[in-house]
Each structure stands twice: as C-alpha cells, then as structure tokens.
Design a protein around this motif. Structure first.
Motif, PDB file in Angstrom:
ATOM      1  N   MET A  82       0.815  -1.195   0.000  1.00  0.00           N
ATOM      2  CA  MET A  82       0.000   0.000   0.000  1.00  0.00           C
ATOM      3  C   MET A  82       0.863   1.266   0.000  1.00  0.00           C
ATOM      4  SD  MET A  82      -2.412   1.575   2.790  1.00  0.00           S
ATOM      5  CE  MET A  82      -3.869   2.452   2.336  1.00  0.00           C
ATOM      6  N   ALA A  83       1.815   1.309   0.909  1.00  0.00           N
ATOM      7  CA  ALA A  83       2.634   2.517   1.035  1.00  0.00           C
ATOM      8  C   ALA A  83       3.486   2.718  -0.226  1.00  0.00           C
ATOM      9  CB  ALA A  83       3.505   2.427   2.277  1.00  0.00           C
ATOM     10  N   THR A  84       4.019   1.637  -0.758  1.00  0.00           N
ATOM     11  CA  THR A  84       4.860   1.746  -1.952  1.00  0.00           C
ATOM     12  C   THR A  84       4.028   2.231  -3.144  1.00  0.00           C
ATOM     13  OG1 THR A  84       6.187  -0.061  -1.084  1.00  0.00           O
ATOM     14  CG2 THR A  84       6.470   0.460  -3.411  1.00  0.00           C
ATOM     15  N   SER A  85       2.825   1.710  -3.277  1.00  0.00           N
ATOM     16  CA  SER A  85       1.949   2.152  -4.365  1.00  0.00           C
ATOM     17  C   SER A  85       1.582   3.625  -4.189  1.00  0.00           C
ATOM     18  CB  SER A  85       0.675   1.306  -4.404  1.00  0.00           C
ATOM     19  OG  SER A  85       0.981  -0.063  -4.536  1.00  0.00           O
ATOM     20  N   ALA A  86       1.347   4.031  -2.946  1.00  0.00           N
ATOM     21  CA  ALA A  86       0.956   5.421  -2.665  1.00  0.00           C
ATOM     22  C   ALA A  86       2.094   6.388  -2.953  1.00  0.00           C
ATOM     23  CB  ALA A  86       0.521   5.544  -1.201  1.00  0.00           C
ATOM     24  N   LEU A  87       3.308   5.945  -2.661  1.00  0.00           N
ATOM     25  CA  LEU A  87       4.473   6.812  -2.885  1.00  0.00           C
ATOM     26  C   LEU A  87       4.633   7.134  -4.371  1.00  0.00           C
ATOM     27  CD1 LEU A  87       6.852   8.118  -1.381  1.00  0.00           C
ATOM     28  CD2 LEU A  87       8.163   6.017  -1.787  1.00  0.00           C
ATOM     29  N   ALA A  88       4.366   6.129  -5.201  1.00  0.00           N
ATOM     30  CA  ALA A  88       4.572   6.305  -6.639  1.00  0.00           C
ATOM     31  C   ALA A  88       3.450   7.098  -7.305  1.00  0.00           C
ATOM     32  CB  ALA A  88       4.697   4.931  -7.302  1.00  0.00           C
ATOM     33  N   ARG A  89       2.304   7.182  -6.685  1.00  0.00           N
ATOM     34  CA  ARG A  89       1.175   7.881  -7.312  1.00  0.00           C
ATOM     35  C   ARG A  89       1.231   9.356  -6.936  1.00  0.00           C
ATOM     36  NH1 ARG A  89      -3.600   6.824 -10.040  1.00  0.00           N
ATOM     37  NH2 ARG A  89      -3.267   4.560  -9.938  1.00  0.00           N
ATOM     38  N   LYS A  90       1.875  10.137  -7.814  1.00  0.00           N
ATOM     39  CA  LYS A  90       2.111  11.550  -7.517  1.00  0.00           C
ATOM     40  C   LYS A  90       0.960  12.397  -8.060  1.00  0.00           C
ATOM     41  CE  LYS A  90       7.019  10.874  -7.076  1.00  0.00           C
ATOM     42  NZ  LYS A  90       8.345  11.017  -7.618  1.00  0.00           N
ATOM     43  N   GLU A  91      -0.183  12.180  -7.504  1.00  0.00           N
ATOM     44  CA  GLU A  91      -1.394  12.929  -7.825  1.00  0.00           C
ATOM     45  C   GLU A  91      -2.361  12.712  -6.673  1.00  0.00           C
ATOM     46  OE1 GLU A  91      -4.229  11.464 -10.635  1.00  0.00           O
ATOM     47  OE2 GLU A  91      -4.122   9.425  -9.862  1.00  0.00           O
ATOM     48  N   SER A  92      -3.508  13.420  -6.718  1.00  0.00           N
ATOM     49  CA  SER A  92      -4.570  13.187  -5.746  1.00  0.00           C
ATOM     50  C   SER A  92      -5.810  12.724  -6.489  1.00  0.00           C
ATOM     51  CB  SER A  92      -4.886  14.455  -4.964  1.00  0.00           C
ATOM     52  OG  SER A  92      -3.810  14.752  -4.102  1.00  0.00           O
ATOM     53  N   ARG A  93      -6.371  11.623  -6.028  1.00  0.00           N
ATOM     54  CA  ARG A  93      -7.529  11.054  -6.707  1.00  0.00           C
ATOM     55  C   ARG A  93      -8.305  10.249  -5.664  1.00  0.00           C
ATOM     56  NH1 ARG A  93      -8.413   9.647 -12.232  1.00  0.00           N
ATOM     57  NH2 ARG A  93      -6.271  10.188 -12.735  1.00  0.00           N
ATOM     58  N   GLY A  94      -9.593  10.567  -5.517  1.00  0.00           N
ATOM     59  CA  GLY A  94     -10.437   9.796  -4.602  1.00  0.00           C
ATOM     60  C   GLY A  94      -9.838   9.713  -3.207  1.00  0.00           C
ATOM     61  N   GLY A  95      -9.723   8.497  -2.708  1.00  0.00           N
ATOM     62  CA  GLY A  95      -9.238   8.280  -1.348  1.00  0.00           C
ATOM     63  C   GLY A  95      -7.753   8.516  -1.169  1.00  0.00           C
ATOM     64  N   HIS A  96      -7.027   8.687  -2.256  1.00  0.00           N
ATOM     65  CA  HIS A  96      -5.579   8.928  -2.171  1.00  0.00           C
ATOM     66  C   HIS A  96      -5.324  10.420  -2.370  1.00  0.00           C
ATOM     67  CE1 HIS A  96      -1.266   8.407  -2.900  1.00  0.00           C
ATOM     68  NE2 HIS A  96      -1.398   9.045  -4.044  1.00  0.00           N
ATOM     69  N   TYR A  97      -5.040  11.118  -1.271  1.00  0.00           N
ATOM     70  CA  TYR A  97      -4.843  12.569  -1.351  1.00  0.00           C
ATOM     71  C   TYR A  97      -3.416  12.921  -0.976  1.00  0.00           C
ATOM     72  CZ  TYR A  97      -5.717  17.526  -1.236  1.00  0.00           C
ATOM     73  OH  TYR A  97      -5.668  18.871  -1.509  1.00  0.00           O
ATOM     74  N   ARG A  98      -2.688  13.503  -1.946  1.00  0.00           N
ATOM     75  CA  ARG A  98      -1.301  13.899  -1.729  1.00  0.00           C
ATOM     76  C   ARG A  98      -1.245  15.407  -1.613  1.00  0.00           C
ATOM     77  NH1 ARG A  98       3.060  10.277  -3.444  1.00  0.00           N
ATOM     78  NH2 ARG A  98       4.289  12.170  -3.233  1.00  0.00           N
ATOM     79  N   GLU A  99      -0.882  15.897  -0.447  1.00  0.00           N
ATOM     80  CA  GLU A  99      -0.812  17.355  -0.277  1.00  0.00           C
ATOM     81  C   GLU A  99       0.250  17.976  -1.173  1.00  0.00           C
ATOM     82  OE1 GLU A  99      -1.743  18.950   3.831  1.00  0.00           O
ATOM     83  OE2 GLU A  99      -0.915  16.958   4.262  1.00  0.00           O
ATOM     84  N   ASP A 100       1.269  17.179  -1.523  1.00  0.00           N
ATOM     85  CA  ASP A 100       2.310  17.712  -2.403  1.00  0.00           C
ATOM     86  C   ASP A 100       1.919  17.609  -3.878  1.00  0.00           C
ATOM     87  OD1 ASP A 100       2.396  14.989  -1.888  1.00  0.00           O
ATOM     88  OD2 ASP A 100       4.583  14.833  -1.832  1.00  0.00           O
ATOM     89  N   TYR A 101       0.870  16.889  -4.172  1.00  0.00           N
ATOM     90  CA  TYR A 101       0.318  16.831  -5.540  1.00  0.00           C
ATOM     91  C   TYR A 101      -1.195  16.895  -5.439  1.00  0.00           C
ATOM     92  CZ  TYR A 101       4.994  15.044  -6.606  1.00  0.00           C
ATOM     93  OH  TYR A 101       6.349  14.893  -6.713  1.00  0.00           O
ATOM     94  N   PRO A 102      -1.745  18.086  -5.123  1.00  0.00           N
ATOM     95  CA  PRO A 102      -3.157  18.156  -4.739  1.00  0.00           C
ATOM     96  C   PRO A 102      -4.154  17.965  -5.895  1.00  0.00           C
ATOM     97  CG  PRO A 102      -2.163  20.335  -4.694  1.00  0.00           C
ATOM     98  CD  PRO A 102      -1.057  19.379  -5.002  1.00  0.00           C
ATOM     99  N   ASN A 103      -3.671  17.897  -7.126  1.00  0.00           N
ATOM    100  CA  ASN A 103      -4.611  17.769  -8.241  1.00  0.00           C
ATOM    101  C   ASN A 103      -4.598  16.376  -8.848  1.00  0.00           C
ATOM    102  OD1 ASN A 103      -5.368  20.554  -8.143  1.00  0.00           O
ATOM    103  ND2 ASN A 103      -3.359  21.004  -9.054  1.00  0.00           N
TER     104      ASN A 103
END
Lengths: 584, 255
Positions: free
Chosen positions: A520-541
């Motif tokens: 989970m964490a490894t997949s989240a690290l690679a997804r440099k965007e925000s979509r649905g339940g995965h929200y990255r403050e450093d990639y908010p769009n």
C-alpha cells in the motif's frame, strides 16, 4: 496432513463467499473454507443499504447509478464493470428479497429506498433515494439471509479453517491454480484442498490501521496468499476512510444517518459541509467528507478539549425516526460513549473502512496474472478483489451490491469452469510453505511480540498514510514498515500448542498485514497525484495524463532471496464517460 | 433541539477524556486439555480504563501477559456474535460490556458459556447450537411461481417479525437456559427465535412444517419461562415473548 478434493473451493463466508456458494453448490461439488463461523463475517457490520435503481420511490435508472459510481471513483473505475454493477443491481436486490431478506417497506409494500452519499438523480442534480435498506442492519440481514439460503442449499462449510497458501503451478508457461492450503484452528492440522477452481472472498485488510471500522479478523489473508505467489495486487493505495466512525474507537456510524437528515457540525455548531459541497452537502462522497472533517480539525474548528473530532448531529430528528431507521447506531452511541443521540450530538472522526484495491479480476471474477492474462481456475469477489467498480473511492451502498453481483458471477463462472476442466496436479510437498511458517513461529525463541509490532504498524499507518499524505509521510511509513518486517523475523509466540492456537494465527495475520501495508505505502508513494481516497498534499490535483491508470504491484524475489515490489500500471476501461472535474 | 454548544462539549467529554486508569482483577476459568484435564481459575491483574470493554481487557491479558488465553472475537462491537461468555455469572458479549458497569472493585469472573462443551478456555463447541438452528428450517419457504418483482409486504407485516430478525446467533440465550443445561436435546431459545422470524413473516408458507418440528418433545413445550434468555440477549430481543408466541400459534394454528 489431509488432502481433500473438491470441484470448487470458496475462501471466505461473508456476503461474496456465500453468494458465490449458493450458485456454485447448485452446479459443482463445493467446499467453503472460512476462518470464522459464516455469520461472524464482517458483511454483518454493514449498516446503511444496498444501492439499486429500483425507482420504487422516485425516478431513477441504472445509467445514473453507473455515472455516480464512476464519478464517485474519481474516474479510476473500469466503466464496463460499473455498468454491470448498476444494471445487475436491480436483480441482485430482487433475488435477495425472494430469498427472504426483510427489507424496509414503503406504504404500498414495495422495497423502500433512502438517500446515500454520492448517489444522485440525473448526473449530480440532487440526492436520489437509491439505497434499499433494512433499518441500519442491512449487512446483518444480507449475511443472515445468505447463510439461511446456504443452509437451504446444503452448502458444505469448513468452519475455522484459515487459508494460508494459494497453490499456483506453471504449466506450459501459464500460471494455474491447483488449490489451497488451510490450517484448522481446532486441531492445528494442515489440510490441502485440491480444487479445479478457487474463489477468494476473504474480505478486507483494514486492521493495518488503528482507528478502523474493521473487525479484528480483517487481515488481508487472501490478498497476501496470492501476492506471495507472484500474483499482482491492484490499486492498493486506495483506501476509504469513512467519515463517521465513533471518536477514537472507529466503530462505524452509517452514512444512512446523514441520509436520514443527520448533519455534521464543528465546534461552532456550523454545518461545515455546505462550504465544501454546496449541492450534496453532508451527502458528498466519503473521500470528500473525510477530508473536509480533517480540514476543520486542522484549522482549529474541531470539538472537544483536544479539538480532534467533529459532531454527527441527529438531535433535530424525531426520536421515532431514529428508533425506526437507525436503532443500532444510536445504541452504539449509548453503549460505548454514554451519549443519548436524541439530545446530544455524537463525537466522530474518519475511520479506516474499505480497501478499494485488491486481487485484480475481470468482470467474470477471473483473477489476472498481469494486465491481460487470466489465471485459469482462480477467481475473486468482494472486498478482497479489485474489478474495479470502486476506482479511487467507493460509494456507500456499492459494497453490499458488489458482493452480491460479483459473488454471484464468480460462483457461476467458477462452477462452470470446474465442470469443463480437470484438476491441476498438486505441486510436490504442497503444504511445505505453511508447514515451515507454522513450525518457525512455534519454535521461535525471538524477543519480538506480535501485539507490540502490530500496534507500531497501526500507529505509523494512521499517522502517515491516512486521509492526507505527502512524500515525506509515506516515506516515513515505508521505512517503518521495512523495520517492522525485519523485526517480524524475530517474533515469537507463547502458545506452542495445537489446539485453538489463536496466538499463532495472530502472528501469521500480522505477517499478512505487514506485506500488504508495504504494498500500500509503496503504491501510494509512486502515485504523484490526488484522486479519490488517495490525497497527496504535495500533488493536490488529479493528473489524468500520467495517472489515470491502475497500479499493479508484484512481489519480486531476487536470486539471493531479496524481496522487492515491482510496480506496473494497467489502463482504465473507459466506455461512455470522459473524466470531468469532480464537484458535489 | 439545540445546536451543540461548547459548554455541552465540555460536560459530555470531560469524563471520557479524564477517566483515570484503574487496576482490575480478571478471574478467568482456564481449560486446555493439552495441558490438563482439569479446569482452573486464574487471576490476572491489569491496569485499564473502566470505560473500555471486557474484550479490551481480555486482549490486554492475551497480548501483554499470557498469549495462551483463548477466546473467539471478531467485530468487537456486538454484531458478529463471536464473544458470548459468562461475565460475573451472566451471559454477555465481552465487546458490549464496559468494565465500569460490572463492579471492577471486585474480581471479575469470566468463564465459557454453559451447556456447550468447552474446548479451550472460553471457546465452546458451537456445532450442536448451529445444528438446532438448521433443524427449524431457517429459510423462507414459498409455493408457486415467483413474482417478477419483489413480493409485497406492508410495513405492519414487516414490523410483525422485526424483533426476531435481530438475532446474531451468539448463543447467549440458549446457553443461559436451565432447560438447555439439563438437556442438550432441547432446541433452545435461539433456534425458536429463528423459527419465529419465519413463522410470523407474511411471505412465508412453511409455518405449519416449522410448527410441527417445534411441537416435538424437544421443542417449545420444554420452555419453563424463566426469562434468562431475554435477560441474556445482547440485541434486546424479547426472546421469551417470541417463544410464547410460537406456543400460542401451536395451539391456535394462527400466525
């Protein structure tokens, strides 16, 4: 060690497993292996409803439902699968009614329907009454009804059998399923089940979080068994945080509470959802509401001495309505918080609730070995699977629907596969991996304790990969998980016996949680965007150019035994709906 | 009703946040035939927030003191029915019983539910319990062709059997029943509750068959109306009333 032979083996006896079993038992010799007595499964904890565009109380159609599902999933939904889900929803509800499910009724005697988050009329115009329900016990009624029908059909259960390994063999370069290996809790005996087809329906993996609505037993055993045998896991970075868990405990309070008119308020009594979702307000999709709650808390408008929660306010609703429509959740507030919901608001916070990702399948429930190749004889349905009908965020009431639609489909498909195909030969020493695992833990003299490691895992997951994520927090989690995986090798247990050794099983379950948390964490690290339940403050769009695609995570083992995760991506199936900006 | 205010927040939560930990003794009936044929009581002292559940205390003991302590549990909030046990002599779900409500000043007695064979510590053999459930044909029985859409049922007809649909098959009622303790052949309250759920469902047409099963010598007539079952039910089902309604239906053949 015992060896059993069945045409079809189903792993798990929640909604998806039992719905599959009802179909598969009629068509093939079927065994259901379940680590719990079937009625203990967590389907029974689902509360609010099951979506279907019956249009019993107002205009509705399955195409609107399809659109809402796709939009709710932030366009990571495979649209062909969402169409099937919405279209077959109607028969799925009617089938349950005919099996005896006691739905709530309209004055005319039809199945009643209520509002739920993200479900709208005509592509987002206004909330629509689409959720078929039975008080706030819809999951309980589904679980009971399916179990009742399993009794009627004579489904054969192996209760308290923990499936710990998926047997995958390669024939002519094709990965095939040969069966599963299970551990019998009562005796400690290991059983090999050779089967022409296997269906995983073993549920979610929420116990890697601390504040969660999930049962203690939701430890991702099915996902881990497949992953360890080289099969991919899809979209594991997408986890749903349900907006209304009981503060600190995480116990679910249904979205149906807001469907009935409940309102979220901050410490000033303000109905804050009006700011974030002007049309759907408190009934925006769950990812939106959970982020809004944490935004309120972060900006100092949280309630209580520590400002760490908000309120679910039901006090303006008539007590008769609460008694009739929300009896269980109001009782939870009384039992666990000592709060009377007639007169006092209930302190809540988002709670880790549902894995959108899981074992990748096509719409027949067939498990994928990569982006396109199916594993003959291997199926998955329900939360363990990723079809993907939920994409980046599941809509409320779509999971009870998912288990019925895709449980049924996989039950039929697997039984038909069993009828047409022969057994795949078992590998040599089929139980070896499980025997080694069990013996290692029983004989270990290490100093690490299961409960302590599990708590450290849960705390790092809550702190670093919850509603808000950044590269830094995710890396912190990745490092911590790596450390915990090293320390796990030194874990020991106190119960060395054979009989009902839950100490041993908890240790094995922790191993599963650690593997899945890492994915989970490894997949989240690679997804440099925000979509649905995965929200990255450093990639908010949302970034449709680079990331409108599913993550596929594979376990790789180098020649020297070093393990790593390889990430690949799979295109999203788009039929009719082009991605749009998501507003509620 | 008033909008929540800060003052209300203060009173509602101060108690919860400031609760001091207490030291409580849990006296648990241990049994493991791999170790000894005899069951024995064992005391565990732990420090715990009295607003926590008995299940939290059992976890604390298992996770921090003695990993061999064995019990079933899953959802931890009273809907899966795994953790029925005798707590201070009364059948309760460990996950629905708060420590503060069972007088933690004295040792808290925890033992397996009665009338079913104990397999290890708090784990009992549930198979006879589920067999009795299966024996009452706990599924909708209908005749003739199925309708295209749903069967119609008025809200009043739906309400008629609502109470007994709440059953989670935890066995708290059956294993609190003195008749069941003395004679394991008796179907027990839970099976009758589940028969009631269908007998009084207006859609069901198997009532006569189920009533015949319950008219058996091990059926409803064994009930001595002690109300233990009603007291034990963690779902608040009026179990004794349901059994009485089945008895009445047997006499009048009206349901």
């Amino acid at each position: 060690m015992q060896i059993h032979k069945y045409d079809t083996v189903i792993v798990g006896a929640g909604g998806a497993g039992m719905r599959a079993a009802i179909e598969s038992t009629k068509r093939s010799r079927t065994a259901v292996l379940t680590k719990l007595y079937p009625t203990r499964s967590h389907t029974g904890a689902a509360q609010g409803g099951m979506a279907a565009a019956l249009a019993n109380v107002e205009e509705d159609n399955w195409e609107w439902h399809t659109f809402d599902t796709i939009k709710g999933g932030d366009y990571l939904v495979d649209q062909d699968a969402a169409e099937i889900l919405a279209k077959e929803a109607i028969d799925a509800v009617l089938d349950l009614e005919k099996m005896g499910l006691p739905f709530g009724r309209t004055p005319e005697g039809k199945i009643d329907q209520r509002r739920f988050g993200g479900h709208s009329r005509n592509h987002g115009e206004a909330p629509v009454r689409r959720a078929c329900y039975s008080g706030d016990r819809t999951g309980h009624m589904i679980l009971q009804t399916l179990y009742q029908n399993c009794v009627k059909e004579g489904v054969e259960f192996f209760n308290e059998f923990y499936v710990l390994d998926q047997l995958v063999v390669e024939e002519d370069g094709v990965k095939k399923s040969a069966g599963v290996v299970a551990y019998e809790l009562a005796t400690g005996e290991i059983h090999v089940f050779q089967a022409k087809s296997v269906i995983y329906a073993s549920g979610g993996t929420g116990k890697f979080f601390k504040v969660t609505s999930n049962a203690h037993t939701l430890t991702g055993d099915g996902q881990a068994a497949c992953y360890r045998r080289g099969l991919p896991l899809e979209d594991m970075e997408f986890f749903q945080f349900h907006p209304t868990g009981i503060w600190r405990m995480g116990i679910l309070l249904t979205e149906g509470a807001r469907g009935e008119g409940g309102i979220l308020r901050n410490k000033d009594g303000e109905r804050f959802m009006e700011k974030y979702a002007p049309v759907m307000k408190d009934l925006a999709s769950r990812d939106v509401v959970s982020r809004s709650i944490y935004t309120e808390i972060r900006e100092g408008r949280g309630c209580g001495p520590e400002g760490d929660h908000v309120y679910l306010d039901l006090t303006h609703l008539p007590p008769e309505q609460l008694d009739a429509k929300l009896p269980d959740i109001t009782e939870f507030a009384r039992t666990y918080l000592g709060i009377e919901p007639y007169t006092d608001p209930i302190p809540i916070q988002p709670t880790a609730h549902y894995a959108m990702g899981g074992i990748p399948t096509n719409v027949e429930g067939e498990v994928l070995a990569d982006n396109t190749t199916v594993v003959p004889g291997l199926y998955a349905a329900g939360e363990v699977a990723c079809v993907s009908v939920h994409g980046a965020n599941r809509l409320g009431t779509n999971s009870l629907l998912d288990i019925n639609v895709f449980g049924r489909r996989s039950g039929i498909a697997a039984a038909e596969y069993s009828a047409k195909n022969d057994f795949v030969a078992l590998p040599e020493n089929p139980a070896q991996l499980v025997q080694d695992q069990v013996e290692r833990l029983r004989n270990s003299t290490g100093t690490e304790r299961v409960a302590a490691l599990r708590l450290e895992l849960q705390e790092t997951m809550d702190a670093n990969v919850m509603v808000f994520r950044t590269e830094q927090t995710i890396k912190t989690a990745v490092d911590k998980i790596a450390e915990l995986r090293r320390r796990y090798l030194d874990v020991s247990i106190q119960d060395k016996g054979k009989r009902f050794n839950t100490d041993l099983l908890e240790a094995i379950e922790l191993g599963n949680l650690l593997d899945l948390a890492e994915v989970m964490a490894t997949s989240a690290l690679a997804r440099k965007e925000s979509r649905g339940g995965h929200y990255r403050e450093d990639y908010p769009n949302r970034d449709d150019v680079n990331f409108m695609r599913h993550t596929m995570a594979y376990r790789e083992v180098a020649d020297d035994g070093t393990e790593s995760i390889r990430l690949d991506y799979k295109p999203v199936v788009t039929t009719r709906y082009q991605p749009m900006e998501r507003k509620y | 009703m008033a909008t929540p205010t800060l003052e209300k927040n203060g009173t509602a939560e101060a108690g919860f946040a400031d609760t001091p930990y207490i030291t409580a003794t849990f006296r648990i009936r241990r049994f493991n035939p791999e170790v000894s044929d005899e069951a024995q009581w064992q005391d565990f002292q732990i420090s715990i927030d009295p607003k926590e559940r008995v299940l939290d205390a059992l976890h604390k003991i298992k996770w921090e003191l003695d990993g061999t302590l064995t019990f079933r549990r899953s959802c931890a909030h009273g809907i899966c029915g795994s953790d029925a046990m005798r707590i201070n002599g009364k059948n309760r779900l460990a996950c629905k019983t708060l420590i503060k409500d069972i007088n933690p000043e004295k040792p808290i007695l925890i033992e397996a539910i009665k009338g079913l064979t104990v397999l290890k510590d708090l784990v009992v053999d549930m198979d006879p319990f589920f067999q009795a459930y299966r024996d009452v044909m706990p599924f909708l029985i209908t005749k003739g062709n199925e309708p295209t859409r749903e069967r119609l049922q008025s809200p009043e007809d739906r309400e008629r059997f609502d109470d007994t649909t709440k059953c989670i098959l935890c066995a708290a009622c059956t294993s609190s029943c003195p008749v069941f303790w003395n004679d394991g052949q008796y179907f027990g309250p839970a099976a009758i509750v589940n028969a009631h759920r269908f007998i009084f469902d207006s859609r069901d047409e198997g009532g006569e068959q189920r009533l015949e099963i319950l008219n058996d010598r091990d059926g409803v007539w064994r009930c001595r109306t002690t109300f233990n079952c009603t007291d034990a039910c963690p779902r608040g089902i009026e179990v004794t009333k349901a059994i009485q309604e089945v008895k009445r239906a047997l006499i009048t053949r009206r349901f």
